[in-house]
Scaffold this motif. Structure first.
Motif, PDB file in Angstrom:
ATOM      1  N   VAL A  12       0.849  -1.182   0.000  1.00  0.00           N
ATOM      2  CA  VAL A  12       0.000   0.000   0.000  1.00  0.00           C
ATOM      3  C   VAL A  12       0.889   1.237   0.000  1.00  0.00           C
ATOM      4  O   VAL A  12       1.818   1.351   0.797  1.00  0.00           O
ATOM      5  CB  VAL A  12      -0.929   0.029   1.225  1.00  0.00           C
ATOM      6  N   SER A  13       0.623   2.170  -0.910  1.00  0.00           N
ATOM      7  CA  SER A  13       1.411   3.394  -0.996  1.00  0.00           C
ATOM      8  C   SER A  13       0.493   4.608  -0.994  1.00  0.00           C
ATOM      9  O   SER A  13      -0.734   4.492  -1.119  1.00  0.00           O
ATOM     10  CB  SER A  13       2.269   3.392  -2.268  1.00  0.00           C
ATOM     11  N   GLN A  14       1.091   5.765  -0.849  1.00  0.00           N
ATOM     12  CA  GLN A  14       0.322   7.011  -0.828  1.00  0.00           C
ATOM     13  C   GLN A  14      -0.328   7.261  -2.182  1.00  0.00           C
ATOM     14  O   GLN A  14       0.254   6.999  -3.227  1.00  0.00           O
ATOM     15  CB  GLN A  14       1.255   8.180  -0.481  1.00  0.00           C
ATOM     16  N   ASP A  15      -1.555   7.766  -2.152  1.00  0.00           N
ATOM     17  CA  ASP A  15      -2.260   8.074  -3.397  1.00  0.00           C
ATOM     18  C   ASP A  15      -1.519   9.149  -4.176  1.00  0.00           C
ATOM     19  O   ASP A  15      -1.121  10.167  -3.622  1.00  0.00           O
ATOM     20  CB  ASP A  15      -3.680   8.558  -3.109  1.00  0.00           C
ATOM     21  N   ALA A  16      -1.360   8.916  -5.481  1.00  0.00           N
ATOM     22  CA  ALA A  16      -0.738   9.921  -6.336  1.00  0.00           C
ATOM     23  C   ALA A  16      -1.673  11.103  -6.524  1.00  0.00           C
ATOM     24  O   ALA A  16      -1.240  12.244  -6.653  1.00  0.00           O
ATOM     25  CB  ALA A  16      -0.375   9.308  -7.681  1.00  0.00           C
ATOM     26  N   TYR A  17      -2.956  10.856  -6.549  1.00  0.00           N
ATOM     27  CA  TYR A  17      -3.957  11.910  -6.669  1.00  0.00           C
ATOM     28  C   TYR A  17      -5.279  11.387  -6.130  1.00  0.00           C
ATOM     29  O   TYR A  17      -5.485  10.173  -5.984  1.00  0.00           O
ATOM     30  CB  TYR A  17      -4.122  12.352  -8.136  1.00  0.00           C
ATOM     31  N   THR A  18      -6.155  12.303  -5.814  1.00  0.00           N
ATOM     32  CA  THR A  18      -7.481  11.950  -5.333  1.00  0.00           C
ATOM     33  C   THR A  18      -8.514  12.427  -6.337  1.00  0.00           C
ATOM     34  O   THR A  18      -8.485  13.579  -6.764  1.00  0.00           O
ATOM     35  CB  THR A  18      -7.764  12.604  -3.966  1.00  0.00           C
ATOM     36  N   VAL A  19      -9.417  11.546  -6.714  1.00  0.00           N
ATOM     37  CA  VAL A  19     -10.449  11.906  -7.685  1.00  0.00           C
ATOM     38  C   VAL A  19     -11.419  12.891  -7.042  1.00  0.00           C
ATOM     39  O   VAL A  19     -12.007  12.626  -5.997  1.00  0.00           O
ATOM     40  CB  VAL A  19     -11.203  10.655  -8.165  1.00  0.00           C
ATOM     41  N   TYR A  20     -11.565  14.064  -7.679  1.00  0.00           N
ATOM     42  CA  TYR A  20     -12.463  15.090  -7.167  1.00  0.00           C
ATOM     43  C   TYR A  20     -13.873  14.905  -7.713  1.00  0.00           C
ATOM     44  O   TYR A  20     -14.861  15.142  -7.037  1.00  0.00           O
ATOM     45  CB  TYR A  20     -11.932  16.476  -7.547  1.00  0.00           C
ATOM     46  N   GLY A  21     -13.947  14.490  -8.948  1.00  0.00           N
ATOM     47  CA  GLY A  21     -15.254  14.291  -9.567  1.00  0.00           C
ATOM     48  C   GLY A  21     -15.103  13.593 -10.896  1.00  0.00           C
ATOM     49  O   GLY A  21     -14.010  13.531 -11.459  1.00  0.00           O
ATOM     50  N   ALA A  22     -16.186  13.045 -11.396  1.00  0.00           N
ATOM     51  CA  ALA A  22     -16.183  12.366 -12.690  1.00  0.00           C
ATOM     52  C   ALA A  22     -17.271  12.979 -13.557  1.00  0.00           C
ATOM     53  O   ALA A  22     -18.399  13.193 -13.110  1.00  0.00           O
ATOM     54  CB  ALA A  22     -16.416  10.873 -12.507  1.00  0.00           C
ATOM     55  N   TYR A  23     -16.905  13.259 -14.807  1.00  0.00           N
ATOM     56  CA  TYR A  23     -17.854  13.857 -15.737  1.00  0.00           C
ATOM     57  C   TYR A  23     -18.090  12.863 -16.870  1.00  0.00           C
ATOM     58  O   TYR A  23     -17.319  12.780 -17.816  1.00  0.00           O
ATOM     59  CB  TYR A  23     -17.304  15.182 -16.266  1.00  0.00           C
ATOM     60  N   THR A  24     -19.138  12.091 -16.726  1.00  0.00           N
ATOM     61  CA  THR A  24     -19.399  11.005 -17.667  1.00  0.00           C
ATOM     62  C   THR A  24     -20.557  11.297 -18.611  1.00  0.00           C
ATOM     63  O   THR A  24     -20.850  10.489 -19.495  1.00  0.00           O
ATOM     64  CB  THR A  24     -19.710   9.707 -16.893  1.00  0.00           C
ATOM     65  N   ASP A  25     -21.202  12.437 -18.429  1.00  0.00           N
ATOM     66  CA  ASP A  25     -22.397  12.718 -19.224  1.00  0.00           C
ATOM     67  C   ASP A  25     -22.225  13.929 -20.142  1.00  0.00           C
ATOM     68  O   ASP A  25     -23.202  14.572 -20.517  1.00  0.00           O
ATOM     69  CB  ASP A  25     -23.601  12.944 -18.304  1.00  0.00           C
ATOM     70  N   LEU A  26     -20.982  14.227 -20.516  1.00  0.00           N
ATOM     71  CA  LEU A  26     -20.733  15.391 -21.363  1.00  0.00           C
ATOM     72  C   LEU A  26     -20.800  15.052 -22.849  1.00  0.00           C
ATOM     73  O   LEU A  26     -20.776  15.947 -23.689  1.00  0.00           O
ATOM     74  CB  LEU A  26     -19.365  16.007 -21.038  1.00  0.00           C
ATOM     75  N   GLY A  27     -20.863  13.773 -23.166  1.00  0.00           N
ATOM     76  CA  GLY A  27     -20.918  13.367 -24.569  1.00  0.00           C
ATOM     77  C   GLY A  27     -19.657  13.670 -25.339  1.00  0.00           C
ATOM     78  O   GLY A  27     -19.704  13.987 -26.532  1.00  0.00           O
ATOM     79  N   LEU A  28     -18.515  13.583 -24.678  1.00  0.00           N
ATOM     80  CA  LEU A  28     -17.241  13.921 -25.326  1.00  0.00           C
ATOM     81  C   LEU A  28     -16.884  12.926 -26.421  1.00  0.00           C
ATOM     82  O   LEU A  28     -17.198  11.734 -26.335  1.00  0.00           O
ATOM     83  CB  LEU A  28     -16.118  13.972 -24.285  1.00  0.00           C
ATOM     84  N   ASN A  29     -16.191  13.428 -27.442  1.00  0.00           N
ATOM     85  CA  ASN A  29     -15.771  12.595 -28.567  1.00  0.00           C
ATOM     86  C   ASN A  29     -14.331  12.967 -28.937  1.00  0.00           C
ATOM     87  O   ASN A  29     -14.091  14.006 -29.529  1.00  0.00           O
ATOM     88  CB  ASN A  29     -16.708  12.804 -29.764  1.00  0.00           C
ATOM     89  N   VAL A  30     -13.409  12.135 -28.549  1.00  0.00           N
ATOM     90  CA  VAL A  30     -11.973  12.325 -28.795  1.00  0.00           C
ATOM     91  C   VAL A  30     -11.506  13.709 -28.336  1.00  0.00           C
ATOM     92  O   VAL A  30     -10.925  14.482 -29.117  1.00  0.00           O
ATOM     93  CB  VAL A  30     -11.614  12.128 -30.280  1.00  0.00           C
ATOM     94  N   PRO A  31     -11.723  14.075 -27.083  1.00  0.00           N
ATOM     95  CA  PRO A  31     -11.196  15.362 -26.602  1.00  0.00           C
ATOM     96  C   PRO A  31      -9.671  15.325 -26.600  1.00  0.00           C
ATOM     97  O   PRO A  31      -9.070  14.325 -26.216  1.00  0.00           O
ATOM     98  CB  PRO A  31     -11.757  15.464 -25.184  1.00  0.00           C
ATOM     99  N   GLN A  32      -9.025  16.438 -27.011  1.00  0.00           N
ATOM    100  CA  GLN A  32      -7.572  16.429 -27.147  1.00  0.00           C
ATOM    101  C   GLN A  32      -6.853  17.441 -26.271  1.00  0.00           C
ATOM    102  O   GLN A  32      -5.627  17.520 -26.319  1.00  0.00           O
ATOM    103  CB  GLN A  32      -7.191  16.640 -28.617  1.00  0.00           C
ATOM    104  N   ASP A  33      -7.593  18.210 -25.485  1.00  0.00           N
ATOM    105  CA  ASP A  33      -6.901  19.113 -24.576  1.00  0.00           C
ATOM    106  C   ASP A  33      -7.813  19.469 -23.411  1.00  0.00           C
ATOM    107  O   ASP A  33      -9.053  19.471 -23.544  1.00  0.00           O
ATOM    108  CB  ASP A  33      -6.451  20.384 -25.291  1.00  0.00           C
ATOM    109  N   LEU A  34      -7.180  19.757 -22.275  1.00  0.00           N
ATOM    110  CA  LEU A  34      -7.911  20.102 -21.051  1.00  0.00           C
ATOM    111  C   LEU A  34      -7.108  21.136 -20.286  1.00  0.00           C
ATOM    112  O   LEU A  34      -5.898  21.003 -20.142  1.00  0.00           O
ATOM    113  CB  LEU A  34      -8.115  18.855 -20.181  1.00  0.00           C
ATOM    114  N   TYR A  35      -7.797  22.168 -19.812  1.00  0.00           N
ATOM    115  CA  TYR A  35      -7.143  23.177 -18.990  1.00  0.00           C
ATOM    116  C   TYR A  35      -7.996  23.380 -17.739  1.00  0.00           C
ATOM    117  O   TYR A  35      -9.227  23.442 -17.824  1.00  0.00           O
ATOM    118  CB  TYR A  35      -7.012  24.506 -19.757  1.00  0.00           C
TER     119      TYR A  35
END
Length: 208
Positions: A12-35
């Motif tokens: 068991v090791s320290q989490d690299a990151y913690t999930v803040y939220g999930a966006y599964t209903d945006l209907g994304l199609n091959v998104p190529q960038d995120l800011y």
């Protein structure tokens, strides 16, 4: 988080990151960038030819430039909330207000030192201090493109270093500009260099 050791055991090791939220209903199609910034997610939804702004706190979603974009592949925002989208398919970069209104369109620079035959296919964008942009363009080896907030080309920076071979140095030293153009256009090899060199310079080069 579990990590497998070199001995095959799980630890068991320290989490690299913690999930803040999930966006599964945006209907994304091959998104190529995120800011991420200003409490928002900015998404270049390339396959759907659109850009989205998601409010992290409320979950509200706003679509930018309805019907405007063709192939948005880069997105960013500045501290004032203005949004920048690099549209490779349209060979343009858009600057939107924080409210999502189109404010300015950056097009291919017309300044001679940009390069007559240099294409303009922006794929990534970062905002400048004055509302301008820094662009990574597809196929460009001259470096990052810098354009001010009024659309004026300021120059390149961080260009690739190109080392010249011995024969390229010879060509550069002894041929006229017209001869250089012919030499490169025809894909001539160094062994055929003599055909392009004036007789006097042949004597200097080859001891004739």
């Amino acid at each position: 988080t579990k990590t497998r050791t070199i001995d095959g055991e799980e630890a068991v090791s320290q989490d690299a990151y913690t999930v803040y939220g999930a966006y599964t209903d945006l209907g994304l199609n091959v998104p190529q960038d995120l800011y991420v910034g200003n409490g928002k997610l900015y998404i270049a939804d390339t396959g759907n030819s659109r850009a989205l702004v998601v409010d992290i706190e409320s979950g509200g979603v706003k679509e930018l430039g309805d019907g405007l974009m063709k192939e948005p592949r880069g997105i960013a925002a500045d501290e004032d909330g203005r949004i920048y989208v690099a549209d490779t398919g349209n060979s343009q970069v858009y600057r939107f207000t924080a409210e999502g209104e189109l404010e300015f369109t950056f097009e291919r620079p017309t300044e001679p030192f940009y390069g007559k035959k240099t294409s303009f296919k922006p794929i990534k964008v970062a905002p400048g201090d004055d509302g301008g942009v820094y662009l990574v363009c597809e196929g460009s080896t001259a470096g990052v493109v810098q354009i001010n907030g009024y659309g004026n080309f300021l120059g390149y920076f961080a260009s690739n270093n190109v080392d010249m071979s011995f024969w390229e140095k010879v060509v550069d030293a002894v041929l006229t500009e017209e001869q250089k153009a012919a030499f490169r256009a025809e894909g001539r090899q160094p062994g055929i260099l003599r055909e392009c060199v004036p007789r006097q310079r042949q004597a200097d080069l080859y001891g004739e």
